[in-house]
Design a protein around this motif. Structure first.
Motif, mmCIF file in Angstrom:
data_model
loop_
_atom_site.group_PDB
_atom_site.id
_atom_site.type_symbol
_atom_site.label_atom_id
_atom_site.label_comp_id
_atom_site.label_asym_id
_atom_site.label_seq_id
_atom_site.Cartn_x
_atom_site.Cartn_y
_atom_site.Cartn_z
ATOM 1 N N ALA A 32 0.826 -1.212 0.000
ATOM 2 C CA ALA A 32 0.000 0.000 0.000
ATOM 3 C C ALA A 32 0.858 1.259 0.000
ATOM 4 N N ILE A 33 1.935 1.253 0.767
ATOM 5 C CA ILE A 33 2.804 2.437 0.791
ATOM 6 C C ILE A 33 3.541 2.578 -0.537
ATOM 7 N N ILE A 34 3.858 1.455 -1.186
ATOM 8 C CA ILE A 34 4.496 1.503 -2.510
ATOM 9 C C ILE A 34 3.539 2.102 -3.534
ATOM 10 N N ILE A 35 2.280 1.655 -3.509
ATOM 11 C CA ILE A 35 1.274 2.201 -4.427
ATOM 12 C C ILE A 35 1.077 3.689 -4.174
ATOM 13 N N ASN A 71 1.592 6.459 -7.005
ATOM 14 C CA ASN A 71 0.520 7.406 -7.353
ATOM 15 C C ASN A 71 0.977 8.853 -7.213
ATOM 16 N N THR A 72 1.814 9.111 -6.209
ATOM 17 C CA THR A 72 2.351 10.461 -6.024
ATOM 18 C C THR A 72 3.186 10.872 -7.237
ATOM 19 N N LEU A 73 4.015 9.950 -7.728
ATOM 20 C CA LEU A 73 4.837 10.233 -8.911
ATOM 21 C C LEU A 73 3.973 10.413 -10.151
ATOM 22 N N ILE A 74 2.926 9.611 -10.277
ATOM 23 C CA ILE A 74 2.020 9.744 -11.428
ATOM 24 C C ILE A 74 1.347 11.110 -11.418
ATOM 25 N N ASP A 75 0.893 11.532 -10.238
ATOM 26 C CA ASP A 75 0.224 12.833 -10.138
ATOM 27 C C ASP A 75 1.161 13.978 -10.487
ATOM 28 N N LEU A 121 -8.283 5.638 -11.643
ATOM 29 C CA LEU A 121 -8.935 4.898 -10.571
ATOM 30 C C LEU A 121 -9.582 3.603 -11.041
ATOM 31 N N THR A 122 -10.012 3.539 -12.285
ATOM 32 C CA THR A 122 -10.747 2.367 -12.753
ATOM 33 C C THR A 122 -9.908 1.385 -13.569
#
Length: 230
Positions: free
Chosen positions: A38-41, A45-49, A60-61
């Motif tokens: 979960a912390i890896i995801i 996600n932070t890098l993607i944003d 999200l989907t």
């Protein structure tokens, strides 16, 4: 703050791992992996944003379910070729532990940024979200674990079986997220993980617990028969 929740949960669990053995230790380790995935995801996600900024619905989907379902189940793949009966009924439970561990951190992230309509509404929302998210992540991961369990028990490997079950888990996860984003369909989203868990509870024979119980009950019977012959 998410790092504080992660390490604040991880460190006590590691102490618990030191003092327990057998299947319980493995369950805790897979739970720890769920937290870690979960912390890896979260970091991904932070890098993607920051660098990609994709469409939120697409993220999200489609993208997130693909990443999450793979990362949660990753250590289970190493149990396919394990020898012996020790993993005959356990792999699905290990997979579910990983999924539930993942949901702990995800629930914190989601609930910490959500607005609640009053105290009563907030409690209902927190319980509902925690219930559905834990069942969703636990059940989709258990679904993939079931494919691994079959391959382990019958000593074979099928890429297409594994891929098919993985894509099914991703599709269920994706549908849950899509319904959750669609106004008026949130109730349907709530029902998905509950129904999925109930089906798995029945179809997977409570993840082998009945089989384990039957095997353990057969041992004293054999001993009594031998004692009677003597």
């Amino acid at each position: 703050m998410v790092e504080a929740v992660y390490f604040g949960t991880l460190i006590p669990l590691l102490f618990l791992v030191v003092v327990i053995h057998g299947e319980y230790r493995k369950l805790i380790l897979f739970f720890v992996w769920g937290l870690t995935s979960a912390i890896i995801i979260y970091l991904i996600n932070t890098l993607i944003d920051i660098y990609i900024v994709p469409d939120e619905t697409l993220l999200l989907t489609q993208i997130i379910p693909l990443m999450e379902e793979f990362l949660k189940i990753f250590p289970i793949f190493f149990l396919i070729r394990k020898k012996g009966k020790v993993y005959r009924y356990n792999i699905i439970r290990f997979a579910m532990a990983s999924g539930i561990g993942f949901s702990i951190l995800e629930n914190y992230l989601y609930l910490s940024i959500s607005a609640f309509p009053g105290v009563r509404g907030s409690i209902v929302f927190i319980i509902t979200r925690s219930l559905t998210a834990s069942l969703l992540h636990g059940s989709t991961t258990a679904l993939i674990g079931y494919a691994v369990q079959i391959m382990h028990n019958y000593n074979f490997f099928s890429f297409f079986l594994l891929l098919g079950i993985y894509l099914l888990a991703v599709s269920i996860h994706s549908t849950y997220n899509l319904l959750g984003l669609t106004k008026g369909l949130q109730v349907a989203a709530i029902l998905i993980p509950i129904v999925l868990f109930m089906l798995e509870y029945y179809l997977f024979n409570f993840f082998g617990r009945k089989g384990v119980r039957q095997n353990s009950l057969s041992i004293p019977v054999k001993s009594e028969i031998k004692g009677g012959i003597k």
